[in-house]
Motif scaffolding. Structure first.
Motif, PDB file in Angstrom:
ATOM      1  N   ASP A 200       0.820  -1.048   0.182  1.00 16.87           N
ATOM      2  CA  ASP A 200       0.042  -0.062  -0.070  1.00 16.87           C
ATOM      3  C   ASP A 200       1.016   1.145  -0.159  1.00 16.87           C
ATOM      4  O   ASP A 200       1.434   1.557   0.944  1.00 16.87           O
ATOM      5  N   GLU A 201       1.076   1.856  -1.065  1.00 17.97           N
ATOM      6  CA  GLU A 201       1.854   2.938  -1.261  1.00 17.97           C
ATOM      7  C   GLU A 201       1.532   4.240  -0.391  1.00 17.97           C
ATOM      8  O   GLU A 201       2.254   4.771   0.341  1.00 17.97           O
ATOM      9  N   SER A 202      -0.087   4.429  -0.281  1.00 21.39           N
ATOM     10  CA  SER A 202      -0.243   5.455   0.815  1.00 21.39           C
ATOM     11  C   SER A 202      -0.101   5.204   2.174  1.00 21.39           C
ATOM     12  O   SER A 202      -0.190   6.215   2.823  1.00 21.39           O
ATOM     13  N   ALA A 203      -0.029   3.931   2.393  1.00 14.64           N
ATOM     14  CA  ALA A 203       0.557   3.484   3.817  1.00 14.64           C
ATOM     15  C   ALA A 203       1.950   3.840   4.300  1.00 14.64           C
ATOM     16  O   ALA A 203       2.269   3.938   5.704  1.00 14.64           O
ATOM     17  N   VAL A 204       2.626   4.134   3.393  1.00 13.33           N
ATOM     18  CA  VAL A 204       4.077   4.473   3.835  1.00 13.33           C
ATOM     19  C   VAL A 204       4.271   6.082   3.694  1.00 13.33           C
ATOM     20  O   VAL A 204       4.250   6.885   2.556  1.00 13.33           O
ATOM     21  N   SER A 205       4.347   6.628   5.016  1.00  7.81           N
ATOM     22  CA  SER A 205       4.270   8.036   5.293  1.00  7.81           C
ATOM     23  C   SER A 205       5.683   8.693   4.755  1.00  7.81           C
ATOM     24  O   SER A 205       6.512   8.123   4.588  1.00  7.81           O
ATOM     25  N   TYR A 206       5.493   9.920   4.303  1.00  2.00           N
ATOM     26  CA  TYR A 206       6.544  10.716   4.055  1.00  2.00           C
ATOM     27  C   TYR A 206       7.673  10.848   5.188  1.00  2.00           C
ATOM     28  O   TYR A 206       8.810  10.970   4.750  1.00  2.00           O
ATOM     29  N   GLY A 207       7.168  10.866   6.456  1.00  2.00           N
ATOM     30  CA  GLY A 207       8.148  10.666   7.434  1.00  2.00           C
ATOM     31  C   GLY A 207       9.104   9.651   7.638  1.00  2.00           C
ATOM     32  O   GLY A 207      10.228   9.608   7.697  1.00  2.00           O
ATOM     33  N   ARG A 208       8.390   8.392   7.047  1.00  2.00           N
ATOM     34  CA  ARG A 208       8.955   7.018   7.030  1.00  2.00           C
ATOM     35  C   ARG A 208      10.260   6.895   5.939  1.00  2.00           C
ATOM     36  O   ARG A 208      11.192   6.615   5.779  1.00  2.00           O
ATOM     37  N   VAL A 209       9.635   7.779   4.655  1.00  2.00           N
ATOM     38  CA  VAL A 209      10.690   7.731   3.486  1.00  2.00           C
ATOM     39  C   VAL A 209      11.838   8.656   3.927  1.00  2.00           C
ATOM     40  O   VAL A 209      13.003   8.273   3.384  1.00  2.00           O
TER      41      VAL A 209
END
Length: 689
Positions: A200-209
């Motif tokens: 789920d791409e949307s579940a990977v937050s920008y903070g985690r990136v």
């Protein structure tokens, strides 16, 4: 506060020192940005640096960003001073590699990045001079990915590139293409991240990136690329934020055993030494007694030691008489210094560059990262009366730059120095005149070759047998080792078969002797195994007076080892290799055909040319001995428009006549004369008891 020890590296003229000035200005350390052209920069403090507009010696300054103290080490960009860069690498937590948006990736850039990646030092890339006419930001990014690091990733875009108004606009979470591209790159190196991203791409937050970007940058897997201008300040704020977010701060146990490494030596007005030390573990206080020396000791584990090519030196111990640490751009006195920081230590009179202070086991391994100098020249004082002063002066310069590698020819009473290039020669000449009042000239520069062992050879001399005049048994076997592996000394006998000091004497002498092989050149990349050992135990007369004539000393082993080693080398055979440079030529298309015969005459081996607008890019290899001639021929052949870049690449066997290097007066190849010299030394009372 946390500490980040940061190196700034670049090809010459990429704007490295200007970026250092801008970072200090942005942090409020200086009130005005200094100019390289005006000689007003904080880090180029030598008068010679200010006159020439280049960095010659590494310099340390510091500034604070949020809760992080950044110790910034500005290094030389000219390839003639690569030794300064080499010593800095072992003390870095991270690096910024500066690339010009106009000139792009250059020869030295590739050498630096290759080394940084091999050492797994985290690297941020800063593409500088985006405000200069001719800036090629997109093209440079493609070149960075193709020639330096395929995982380089842009952290922003440039608007109005090539104009004074060039701006760097950082990408944010609101840029979907940036987030998706970065996430895709990170997923290639992190299976857990990949699984979550695919699910789920949307579940990977920008903070985690961003967190994963910092983690992979710290491991040297990804290299964020920032764009800007050190002159105008564009993009510097984003780079500064990236330093603290993406590069790992220094680690170390402040309560553990003291361990640090010396990466620079300076002499004060009265001649006292000051050591620049990166502390990896423990805490050092004024008046502490510190042991120091090279990272070497014969290991009882497995009965052998495997060291690099550099020779060992005796360890020492001294009391720390003064400590300074870096705060807000300057060195300030302190009562102590703890793990993670860089300090200036006084009182360690005999310390040398590369030495470890305290426990060497707690410091990361050090070693040679770049090629050694490939040129050598004889230094001649203009006034014969300055010969003694010249030797002292060169010895002090060699303290600060060990790769100068002084070599004294006792027969001709001449001093040779090793150099990287003609610019370094000019700097040495100016330094001798300015700092020591000695005017010198140089003989013609010659190429430094090396010898490699061809086969396996053994030799042995037994105590009290045959023509062996020394109270020692030494047997050695010499074998080739893979290129780049250095010299390894191993024990094929029991470590307890004789005193440790005798083994140490043999190993140190092996490394010293290999500086001049069968043909006079340094022998590299080989394994030397001690196959036989023996000694005469300490004996005394009735009144307990030590009798040298009956008892072995370390001097016996130091004197016998060269004879045995050279016999083994002759049995194994050596072949002389010459250094080869990788070159890159950018020449006008209409001059290309005239250049090819010259390259052939110089024994250059070019690759297929690449058309580049109205010019050709030509890469290949050329003997180091012919690089200077190529440089001199290029302006005439290309109407002054040709550009040459070159850097050492590898060694190749010499074709044709084997070049011989004059040997020093103490020559173990000539047994009779060698023994005579040893006897004279013993008679003069110089032999070790």
């Amino acid at each position: 506060m946390r500490t980040l020890n940061l190196g700034i590296l670049a090809h010459v003229d990429a704007g490295k020192t200007s970026l250092t000035e801008r970072l200090l200005f942005a942090a409020g350390v200086i009130d005005e940005v200094g100019s390289v052209d005006d000689g007003s920069t904080r880090t180029d403090t030598l008068a010679l640096e200010r006159r020439r507009g280049i960095t010659i010696k590494s310099a340390v300054v510091s500034f604070e960003v949020d809760d992080v103290t950044v110790n910034l080490i500005d290094t030389p960009g000219h390839p003639d001073f690569i030794a300064e860069v080499e010593r800095v690498l072992s003390v870095l937590d991270g690096a910024v590699l500066v690339i010009s948006a106009v000139e792009g990736v250059q020869a030295q850039t590739r050498v630096l990045m290759r080394t940084l990646r091999r050492l797994r030092i985290p690297v941020l890339i800063f593409v500088n001079k985006t405000d200069r006419r001719g800036a090629r930001c997109d093209e440079v990014l493609r070149s960075v990915r193709g020639k330096l690091a395929p995982t380089a990733f842009p952290m922003g875009r440039v608007e109005q590139s090539g104009t004074r108004g060039a701006r760097s606009v950082p990408f944010t979470a609101a840029d979907p293409d940036f987030v998706a591209g970065l996430a895709g790159l990170l997923a290639e190196h992190d299976d857990a991240f990949l699984a979550d991203y695919v699910a789920d791409e949307s579940a990977v937050s920008y903070g985690r990136v961003r967190a994963d970007l910092a983690a992979q940058t710290a491991r040297g897997q990804v290299h964020p690329v920032f764009f800007g201008s050190a002159i105008t300040g564009a993009g510097v704020a984003a780079l500064t934020a990236g330093l603290t977010e993406l590069l790992p701060a220094a680690a170390g146990d402040v309560h553990g055993p003291v361990s640090g490494r010396v990466f620079k030596i300076e002499r004060g007005p009265t001649g006292e030494r000051t050591a620049y030390v990166r502390l990896f573990c423990g805490t050092v206080r004024t008046r502490d007694r510190l042991p120091f020396g090279p990272d070497s000791a014969v290991s009882s584990e497995k009965g052998h030691r495997d060291n690099g090519a550099d020779g060992a030196a005796s360890a020492g111990e001294a009391k720390v008489t003064g400590i300074s640490v870096f705060e807000r751009g300057a060195a300030v006195a302190a009562a102590s210094v703890s793990a993670g920081r860089i300090a200036l230590l006084k009182g360690l009179a005999d310390i040398r560059i590369g030495d470890t202070v305290g426990d060497p086991g707690a410091a990361p391994p050090d070693g040679r990262h770049f090629s050694p100098p490939t040129l050598e020249t004889v230094v001649v004082p203009t006034r014969a009366a300055d010969r003694g002063t010249l030797h002292v002066a060169l010895a002090q310069l060699a303290e600060q730059d060990p790769l100068i590698n002084l070599r004294l020819d006792g027969v001709r009473q001449e001093i040779s120095v090793s150099l990287y290039g003609e610019v370094q020669k000019e700097v040495v000449q100016a330094t001798l005149a300015d700092q020591f009042g000695v005017d010198v000239t140089f003989r013609e520069t010659t190429t430094i070759c090396v010898e490699r062992v061809v086969g396996s050879g053994e030799a042995v001399e037994f105590n009290k047998k045959d023509a062996n005049p020394f109270l020692a048994t030494v047997g050695l076997r010499v074998e080739p080792a893979p290129p780049g592996s250095g010299v390894a000394f191993r024990l094929g006998v029991e470590l307890g078969s004789m005193p440790y000091s005798f083994f140490k004497a043999v190993e140190e002498t092996v490394r010293e002797t290999l500086r001049q092989g069968v043909h006079g050149w340094e022998v590299i990349d080989c394994v030397v195994t001690m196959t036989h050992s023996g000694y005469s135990p300490r004996q005394s007369h009735a009144h307990a007076v030590f009798d040298k004539s009956m008892s072995s000393t370390s001097g016996d082993f130091r004197d016998l080892t060269p004879l045995v080693l050279m016999d083994a080398l002759r049995g194994a055979g050596t072949r002389v290799h010459e250094p080869m440079h990788l070159f890159r030529l950018d020449v006008p298309a209409d001059t290309f055909c005239a250049l090819l015969p010259v390259l052939s005459r110089l024994r250059a081996v070019p690759r297929a040319p690449e058309p580049h607008g109205d010019s050709y890019i030509l890469e290949g290899v050329v003997p180091a001995a012919r690089v200077h001639e190529l440089e001199q021929s290029l302006p005439t052949l290309t109407h002054g428009e040709g550009v040459l870049e070159s850097a050492f690449d590898h060694y190749e066997p010499v074709v044709g006549a084997v070049p011989e290097r004059p040997r020093t007066d103490l020559d173990p190849l000539n047994r009779k004369d060698y023994l005579l010299q040893v006897r004279r030394r013993v008679s003069a009372g110089q032999e070790e008891a």
